[in-house]
Design a protein around this motif. Structure first.
Motif, PDB file in Angstrom:
ATOM      1  N   ARG A 151       0.840  -1.190   0.000  1.00  0.00           N
ATOM      2  CA  ARG A 151       0.000   0.000   0.000  1.00  0.00           C
ATOM      3  C   ARG A 151       0.881   1.247   0.000  1.00  0.00           C
ATOM      4  NH1 ARG A 151      -2.097  -2.837   4.158  1.00  0.00           N
ATOM      5  NH2 ARG A 151      -1.367  -1.260   5.633  1.00  0.00           N
ATOM      6  N   ALA A 152       0.523   2.224  -0.802  1.00  0.00           N
ATOM      7  CA  ALA A 152       1.273   3.475  -0.851  1.00  0.00           C
ATOM      8  C   ALA A 152       1.030   4.262   0.433  1.00  0.00           C
ATOM      9  CB  ALA A 152       0.847   4.294  -2.059  1.00  0.00           C
ATOM     10  N   SER A 153       2.096   4.727   1.046  1.00  0.00           N
ATOM     11  CA  SER A 153       1.963   5.467   2.306  1.00  0.00           C
ATOM     12  C   SER A 153       1.502   6.904   2.078  1.00  0.00           C
ATOM     13  CB  SER A 153       3.293   5.471   3.058  1.00  0.00           C
ATOM     14  OG  SER A 153       4.236   6.276   2.368  1.00  0.00           O
ATOM     15  N   MET A 154       1.580   7.364   0.823  1.00  0.00           N
ATOM     16  CA  MET A 154       1.166   8.724   0.505  1.00  0.00           C
ATOM     17  C   MET A 154       0.736   8.785  -0.955  1.00  0.00           C
ATOM     18  SD  MET A 154       4.894  10.593   0.260  1.00  0.00           S
ATOM     19  CE  MET A 154       4.273  12.034  -0.603  1.00  0.00           C
ATOM     20  N   ALA A 155       0.038   9.827  -1.322  1.00  0.00           N
ATOM     21  CA  ALA A 155      -0.393  10.001  -2.702  1.00  0.00           C
ATOM     22  C   ALA A 155       0.812  10.359  -3.578  1.00  0.00           C
ATOM     23  CB  ALA A 155      -1.447  11.090  -2.784  1.00  0.00           C
ATOM     24  N   MET A 156       0.774   9.914  -4.837  1.00  0.00           N
ATOM     25  CA  MET A 156       1.836  10.209  -5.795  1.00  0.00           C
ATOM     26  C   MET A 156       1.226  10.548  -7.142  1.00  0.00           C
ATOM     27  SD  MET A 156       4.567   7.147  -4.937  1.00  0.00           S
ATOM     28  CE  MET A 156       3.269   5.941  -4.616  1.00  0.00           C
ATOM     29  N   LYS A 157       1.939  11.361  -7.910  1.00  0.00           N
ATOM     30  CA  LYS A 157       1.530  11.693  -9.266  1.00  0.00           C
ATOM     31  C   LYS A 157       2.582  11.185 -10.244  1.00  0.00           C
ATOM     32  CE  LYS A 157      -1.322  15.711  -8.228  1.00  0.00           C
ATOM     33  NZ  LYS A 157      -1.613  17.139  -8.541  1.00  0.00           N
ATOM     34  N   VAL A 168      -1.497   5.342 -15.557  1.00  0.00           N
ATOM     35  CA  VAL A 168      -1.900   5.842 -14.241  1.00  0.00           C
ATOM     36  C   VAL A 168      -1.188   7.175 -13.982  1.00  0.00           C
ATOM     37  CG1 VAL A 168      -1.862   5.407 -11.754  1.00  0.00           C
ATOM     38  CG2 VAL A 168      -2.295   3.521 -13.342  1.00  0.00           C
ATOM     39  N   THR A 169      -1.943   8.192 -13.652  1.00  0.00           N
ATOM     40  CA  THR A 169      -1.351   9.504 -13.383  1.00  0.00           C
ATOM     41  C   THR A 169      -1.417   9.890 -11.908  1.00  0.00           C
ATOM     42  OG1 THR A 169      -3.454  10.594 -13.909  1.00  0.00           O
ATOM     43  CG2 THR A 169      -1.844  10.354 -15.706  1.00  0.00           C
ATOM     44  N   GLU A 170      -2.250   9.215 -11.146  1.00  0.00           N
ATOM     45  CA  GLU A 170      -2.352   9.517  -9.723  1.00  0.00           C
ATOM     46  C   GLU A 170      -2.516   8.230  -8.920  1.00  0.00           C
ATOM     47  OE1 GLU A 170      -5.086  12.485  -8.492  1.00  0.00           O
ATOM     48  OE2 GLU A 170      -4.617  13.855 -10.146  1.00  0.00           O
ATOM     49  N   ILE A 171      -1.769   8.143  -7.834  1.00  0.00           N
ATOM     50  CA  ILE A 171      -1.888   7.036  -6.884  1.00  0.00           C
ATOM     51  C   ILE A 171      -2.401   7.617  -5.572  1.00  0.00           C
ATOM     52  CG2 ILE A 171      -0.638   5.283  -5.551  1.00  0.00           C
ATOM     53  CD1 ILE A 171      -0.696   4.529  -8.429  1.00  0.00           C
ATOM     54  N   PRO A 172      -3.611   7.265  -5.150  1.00  0.00           N
ATOM     55  CA  PRO A 172      -4.109   7.770  -3.861  1.00  0.00           C
ATOM     56  C   PRO A 172      -3.365   7.128  -2.694  1.00  0.00           C
ATOM     57  CG  PRO A 172      -5.891   6.900  -5.250  1.00  0.00           C
ATOM     58  CD  PRO A 172      -4.607   6.448  -5.848  1.00  0.00           C
ATOM     59  N   GLU A 173      -3.328   7.812  -1.594  1.00  0.00           N
ATOM     60  CA  GLU A 173      -2.766   7.232  -0.372  1.00  0.00           C
ATOM     61  C   GLU A 173      -3.522   5.957  -0.023  1.00  0.00           C
ATOM     62  OE1 GLU A 173      -2.248   8.262   4.388  1.00  0.00           O
ATOM     63  OE2 GLU A 173      -2.710   9.875   2.958  1.00  0.00           O
ATOM     64  N   GLY A 174      -2.800   4.907   0.294  1.00  0.00           N
ATOM     65  CA  GLY A 174      -3.404   3.631   0.671  1.00  0.00           C
ATOM     66  C   GLY A 174      -3.688   2.705  -0.492  1.00  0.00           C
ATOM     67  N   ALA A 175      -3.522   3.181  -1.741  1.00  0.00           N
ATOM     68  CA  ALA A 175      -3.761   2.317  -2.905  1.00  0.00           C
ATOM     69  C   ALA A 175      -2.649   1.282  -3.030  1.00  0.00           C
ATOM     70  CB  ALA A 175      -3.835   3.164  -4.174  1.00  0.00           C
ATOM     71  N   GLU A 176      -2.975   0.138  -3.619  1.00  0.00           N
ATOM     72  CA  GLU A 176      -1.963  -0.895  -3.835  1.00  0.00           C
ATOM     73  C   GLU A 176      -1.057  -0.505  -4.999  1.00  0.00           C
ATOM     74  OE1 GLU A 176      -3.382  -4.890  -4.258  1.00  0.00           O
ATOM     75  OE2 GLU A 176      -3.160  -5.195  -2.097  1.00  0.00           O
ATOM     76  N   VAL A 177       0.236  -0.773  -4.820  1.00  0.00           N
ATOM     77  CA  VAL A 177       1.221  -0.472  -5.861  1.00  0.00           C
ATOM     78  C   VAL A 177       2.138  -1.679  -6.040  1.00  0.00           C
ATOM     79  CG1 VAL A 177       1.231   2.043  -5.623  1.00  0.00           C
ATOM     80  CG2 VAL A 177       2.685   0.645  -4.120  1.00  0.00           C
ATOM     81  N   ASP A 178       2.756  -1.761  -7.216  1.00  0.00           N
ATOM     82  CA  ASP A 178       3.728  -2.811  -7.502  1.00  0.00           C
ATOM     83  C   ASP A 178       5.116  -2.340  -7.103  1.00  0.00           C
ATOM     84  OD1 ASP A 178       2.085  -4.844  -8.714  1.00  0.00           O
ATOM     85  OD2 ASP A 178       1.838  -3.469 -10.411  1.00  0.00           O
ATOM     86  N   LEU A 179       5.874  -3.242  -6.484  1.00  0.00           N
ATOM     87  CA  LEU A 179       7.238  -2.932  -6.070  1.00  0.00           C
ATOM     88  C   LEU A 179       8.230  -3.841  -6.768  1.00  0.00           C
ATOM     89  CD1 LEU A 179       6.790  -2.641  -2.186  1.00  0.00           C
ATOM     90  CD2 LEU A 179       6.411  -0.889  -3.930  1.00  0.00           C
ATOM     91  N   VAL A 180       9.339  -3.271  -7.182  1.00  0.00           N
ATOM     92  CA  VAL A 180      10.489  -4.033  -7.655  1.00  0.00           C
ATOM     93  C   VAL A 180      11.522  -3.968  -6.543  1.00  0.00           C
ATOM     94  CG1 VAL A 180      12.267  -4.247  -9.418  1.00  0.00           C
ATOM     95  CG2 VAL A 180       9.996  -3.387 -10.051  1.00  0.00           C
TER      96      VAL A 180
END
Length: 407
Positions: A337-343, A390-402
């Motif tokens: 989960r993303a700890s903060m929003a990202m663009k 994807v242009t915006e990731i809300p806080e708490g959204a699932e993200v892929d990690l390498v």
């Protein structure tokens, strides 16, 4: 004619073209001690059995089990000890009925013996021994071929050779192995603004760091890196520097001089000579170059430190691993989960540096998306991958990690 630097390639498409460009490395036979981390190109068949002979699994006394039936602490069985059998003795004397041979761990079992009494169940006698317990047939014995039978396949083609595998082939007496050889990589760092560490900086100069990252990253996966630093921004000088090294390397990796502006020496020297320069739909690391210069694969990475590092991770590292015969060529991937929003910019696959916290299953962005933020990269254990659409990731959204490390 359109400028090739304006062309846009997808990350996946460019990654495939880099892998095809590098290709497979040849198979060679190397001494076993030089094979750590390399990949077998043929099955390995056992030339002998392991163990190669029946031997003792304990320090003790080789006996016939029938000779110690009924032995106890109150009524020990006493046997003469006519022979000592240390490990390595080759002239083993047969065991006669009613006798015992003192034997060490790993020593060959004498003909006639069918078990070993461990020394703790005896009085440790030298000429005669008292045995305080009976033993069953086969006690504390290692039988011939119990581990490996002569003629069986012990390692298959494609095996990555680590300490356990190398220890096995050494135990089988194998001196050399057929493996995909290590890539020899020429790392070329360009730029008149670059200065060697330890020297004073003048205005407008920076310390050269890209070759350190690329060379150590090549060596981390088992390659051999040869670094040429401080090549000036001069086309003829770059070509002259490359020329004497081409025959001794499998791949050339350059950093810097690949963008669309003036003084892009790598592009000016290699474009039209078999190397194509283009842009890949990623951030950071968009400007790239690849092709063959005088027959040798060349991968030209951008000059900004994080761009160069990410380009190696996404394109070069998997291509080199595949060339060495590895099937697992990608970094471990996780979801968090993303700890903060990202663009992220539209149409670009963005790689943000991050810290993965296993306890909270969160990915914490470290620093911004800029390609100059090298400290953030050094402090990260993962890349947060944001897809092109994807242009915006809300806080708490699932993200892929390498994952970059196992921290």
């Amino acid at each position: 004619m359109p400028n090739t630097a304006t062309r846009l390639r997808s990350v996946d498409s460019y990654r495939a073209s880099v892998a095809a460009l590098v290709g497979d490395l040849p198979s060679v036979r190397l001494p076993v001690a030089d094979c750590r981390g390399l990949v077998l190109t043929e099955d390995v068949t056992a030339p002998i059995s392991l163990p190669p002979f029946d031997n003792s699994a304990m320090d003790g006394y080789a006996v016939r089990s029938v000779d110690v039936v009924g032995a106890s602490e109150d009524t020990p069985v006493e046997l003469p000890v006519p022979e000592d059998i240390p490990a390595g003795r080759t002239d083993v004397v047969p065991l006669l009925p009613g006798t015992s041979h003192r034997i060490m761990t790993g020593a060959p079992l004498p003909p006639g013996a069918d078990s070993v009494v461990q020394v703790e169940l005896t009085d440790s006698g030298v000429q005669r021994v008292r045995v305080f317990a009976p033993v069953a047939v086969g006690t504390h014995l290692r039988r011939t071929g119990e581990d490996v039978r002569e003629g069986t396949v012990v390692l298959t083609k494609g095996t990555v050779l680590g300490p356990p595998q190398l220890g096995l082939v050494a135990a089988l007496g194998i001196a050399a192995l057929p493996v995909r050889r290590r890539p020899h990589v020429l790392v070329l760092s360009t730029g008149t603004e670059l200065v060697e560490a330890g020297q004073p900086l003048k205005p407008g100069q920076i310390y050269e760091s890209n070759s350190m990252y690329i060379a150590t990253a090549v060596e981390e996966i088992g390659g051999v890196a040869h670094v040429l630093r401080f090549v000036p921004d001069d086309v003829n000088a770059l070509r002259a520097t490359l020329r004497p090294h081409l025959a001794d390397h499998d791949v050339v990796i350059t950093t810097g001089g690949v963008s669309a502006g003036a003084y892009e020496v790598v592009k000016d020297a290699l474009q039209g000579e078999g190397v194509e320069f283009l842009r890949v739909a990623m951030q950071p690391g968009g400007p790239q170059g690849s092709g063959r210069y005088q027959g040798l694969p060349v991968l030209s990475l951008p000059g900004n430190p994080v761009s160069a590092a990410l380009s190696f991770e996404i394109f070069v590292r998997p291509a080199l691993l595949a060339a060495m015969g590895h099937t697992e060529i990608d970094r471990k991937r996780l979801r968090a989960r993303a700890s903060m929003a990202m663009k992220s910019p539209a149409g670009r696959r963005q790689y943000r540096r991050g810290l993965y916290d296993a306890g909270s299953v969160q990915a914490v962005p470290v620093g911004g998306p800029g390609s100059h933020l090298l400290a953030a990269f050094a402090q990260s254990n993962c890349l947060i991958e944001i897809p092109e659409d994807v242009t915006e990731i809300p806080e708490g959204a699932e993200v892929d990690l390498v994952m970059l490390t196992q921290r």
